[in-house]
Design a protein around this motif. Sequence first.
Motif, PDB file in Angstrom:
ATOM      1  N   SER A  48       0.845  -1.198   0.000  1.00 33.79           N
ATOM      2  CA  SER A  48       0.000   0.000   0.000  1.00 33.79           C
ATOM      3  C   SER A  48       0.874   1.239   0.000  1.00 33.79           C
ATOM      4  CB  SER A  48      -0.890   0.049   1.248  1.00 33.79           C
ATOM      5  OG  SER A  48      -1.745  -1.054   1.317  1.00 33.79           O
ATOM      6  N   ASP A  49       0.375   2.271  -0.632  1.00 31.73           N
ATOM      7  CA  ASP A  49       0.993   3.590  -0.520  1.00 31.73           C
ATOM      8  C   ASP A  49       0.110   4.422   0.397  1.00 31.73           C
ATOM      9  OD1 ASP A  49       3.092   3.040  -2.228  1.00 31.73           O
ATOM     10  OD2 ASP A  49       2.061   3.837  -3.999  1.00 31.73           O
ATOM     11  N   ILE A  50       0.722   5.026   1.387  1.00 31.36           N
ATOM     12  CA  ILE A  50       0.024   5.992   2.226  1.00 31.36           C
ATOM     13  C   ILE A  50       0.433   7.358   1.682  1.00 31.36           C
ATOM     14  CG2 ILE A  50      -0.259   6.944   4.534  1.00 31.36           C
ATOM     15  CD1 ILE A  50       0.495   4.146   5.614  1.00 31.36           C
ATOM     16  N   ILE A  51      -0.520   8.024   1.066  1.00 31.42           N
ATOM     17  CA  ILE A  51      -0.249   9.332   0.478  1.00 31.42           C
ATOM     18  C   ILE A  51      -0.678  10.385   1.490  1.00 31.42           C
ATOM     19  CG2 ILE A  51      -0.711  10.892  -1.447  1.00 31.42           C
ATOM     20  CD1 ILE A  51      -1.401   8.328  -3.082  1.00 31.42           C
ATOM     21  N   LEU A  52       0.305  11.077   2.039  1.00 33.94           N
ATOM     22  CA  LEU A  52       0.034  12.096   3.044  1.00 33.94           C
ATOM     23  C   LEU A  52      -0.277  13.431   2.392  1.00 33.94           C
ATOM     24  CD1 LEU A  52       2.912  11.342   5.546  1.00 33.94           C
ATOM     25  CD2 LEU A  52       0.519  10.737   5.768  1.00 33.94           C
ATOM     26  N   LYS A 124       9.083  11.542  -0.844  1.00 36.13           N
ATOM     27  CA  LYS A 124       8.399  12.788  -0.491  1.00 36.13           C
ATOM     28  C   LYS A 124       7.263  12.521   0.489  1.00 36.13           C
ATOM     29  CE  LYS A 124       9.778  15.097  -4.700  1.00 36.13           C
ATOM     30  NZ  LYS A 124       9.374  15.851  -5.861  1.00 36.13           N
ATOM     31  N   ASN A 125       5.989  12.706   0.053  1.00 40.13           N
ATOM     32  CA  ASN A 125       4.852  12.530   0.967  1.00 40.13           C
ATOM     33  C   ASN A 125       4.160  11.178   0.790  1.00 40.13           C
ATOM     34  OD1 ASN A 125       3.863  13.350  -1.593  1.00 40.13           O
ATOM     35  ND2 ASN A 125       1.926  13.963  -0.667  1.00 40.13           N
ATOM     36  N   VAL A 126       4.845  10.225   0.159  1.00 42.07           N
ATOM     37  CA  VAL A 126       4.273   8.890  -0.051  1.00 42.07           C
ATOM     38  C   VAL A 126       5.109   7.855   0.692  1.00 42.07           C
ATOM     39  CG1 VAL A 126       3.618   7.133  -1.746  1.00 42.07           C
ATOM     40  CG2 VAL A 126       3.394   9.573  -2.317  1.00 42.07           C
ATOM     41  N   LEU A 127       4.447   7.098   1.560  1.00 41.12           N
ATOM     42  CA  LEU A 127       5.101   6.045   2.328  1.00 41.12           C
ATOM     43  C   LEU A 127       4.575   4.704   1.834  1.00 41.12           C
ATOM     44  CD1 LEU A 127       7.029   5.536   4.749  1.00 41.12           C
ATOM     45  CD2 LEU A 127       4.973   5.452   6.192  1.00 41.12           C
ATOM     46  N   ARG A 128       5.443   3.863   1.291  1.00 44.99           N
ATOM     47  CA  ARG A 128       5.058   2.520   0.830  1.00 44.99           C
ATOM     48  C   ARG A 128       5.238   1.553   1.987  1.00 44.99           C
ATOM     49  NH1 ARG A 128       5.724   0.021  -4.461  1.00 44.99           N
ATOM     50  NH2 ARG A 128       4.186   1.622  -4.988  1.00 44.99           N
ATOM     51  N   VAL A 129       4.170   0.787   2.271  1.00 46.77           N
ATOM     52  CA  VAL A 129       4.184  -0.178   3.367  1.00 46.77           C
ATOM     53  C   VAL A 129       3.659  -1.523   2.870  1.00 46.77           C
ATOM     54  CG1 VAL A 129       3.911   1.587   5.160  1.00 46.77           C
ATOM     55  CG2 VAL A 129       1.881   0.466   4.204  1.00 46.77           C
ATOM     56  N   THR A 130       3.941  -2.574   3.623  1.00 46.53           N
ATOM     57  CA  THR A 130       3.427  -3.909   3.353  1.00 46.53           C
ATOM     58  C   THR A 130       2.720  -4.413   4.603  1.00 46.53           C
ATOM     59  OG1 THR A 130       5.312  -4.344   1.913  1.00 46.53           O
ATOM     60  CG2 THR A 130       4.052  -6.254   2.630  1.00 46.53           C
TER      61      THR A 130
END
Length: 168
Positions: A48-52, A124-130
């Motif tokens: 998932s990408d968490i787009i802040l 930048k403002n995108v955090l990729r998580v699993t």
Amino acid sequence: MSLLSKVKGLLPGGDPVVPREPVSYRPIGVVRNRVKESRPDGWESVRSDIILREDLTDAIDPIEGFSHVIVVFDFHAVPEDVRRLRIPVGNETAPPERGVLATRSQLRPNGIGVSVAKVEHRRKNVLRVTGLDAINGTPVLDLKPYLPEYDAIPDATLPSWAVNPACG
């Protein structure tokens, strides 16, 4: 709040001990992934990408140094009318109903989810998580770094019905 006000809240006819006013939060971001509907399991490999929000880019610096984050999110796709106080859950053949607050179900009184996810990388403002168990479009309310000395309890125990339960 004064001590007198606190005491009045505990007495009959005083203010309620638990406030009834709603609490609202502004999302800090949104989840983007390929999962369209909730499911009971199979989240461990979901990327998932968490787009802040762009105004919060500096607020996550340097989150990518942590292996995991705690994600607090809103169960936005769970309608009020399906939320329940008790649900059947457990490892028994026909699990009895148990209080929803004693489970990890999304059918809770307040649709707040909490999940630990592995940090893959940040741009930048995108955090990729699993491993985040949130569907596409889920509003993110908060992020916290996972700190093993605070967040892992080595001697935590579970009731027998919750060991490898079928769902919940």
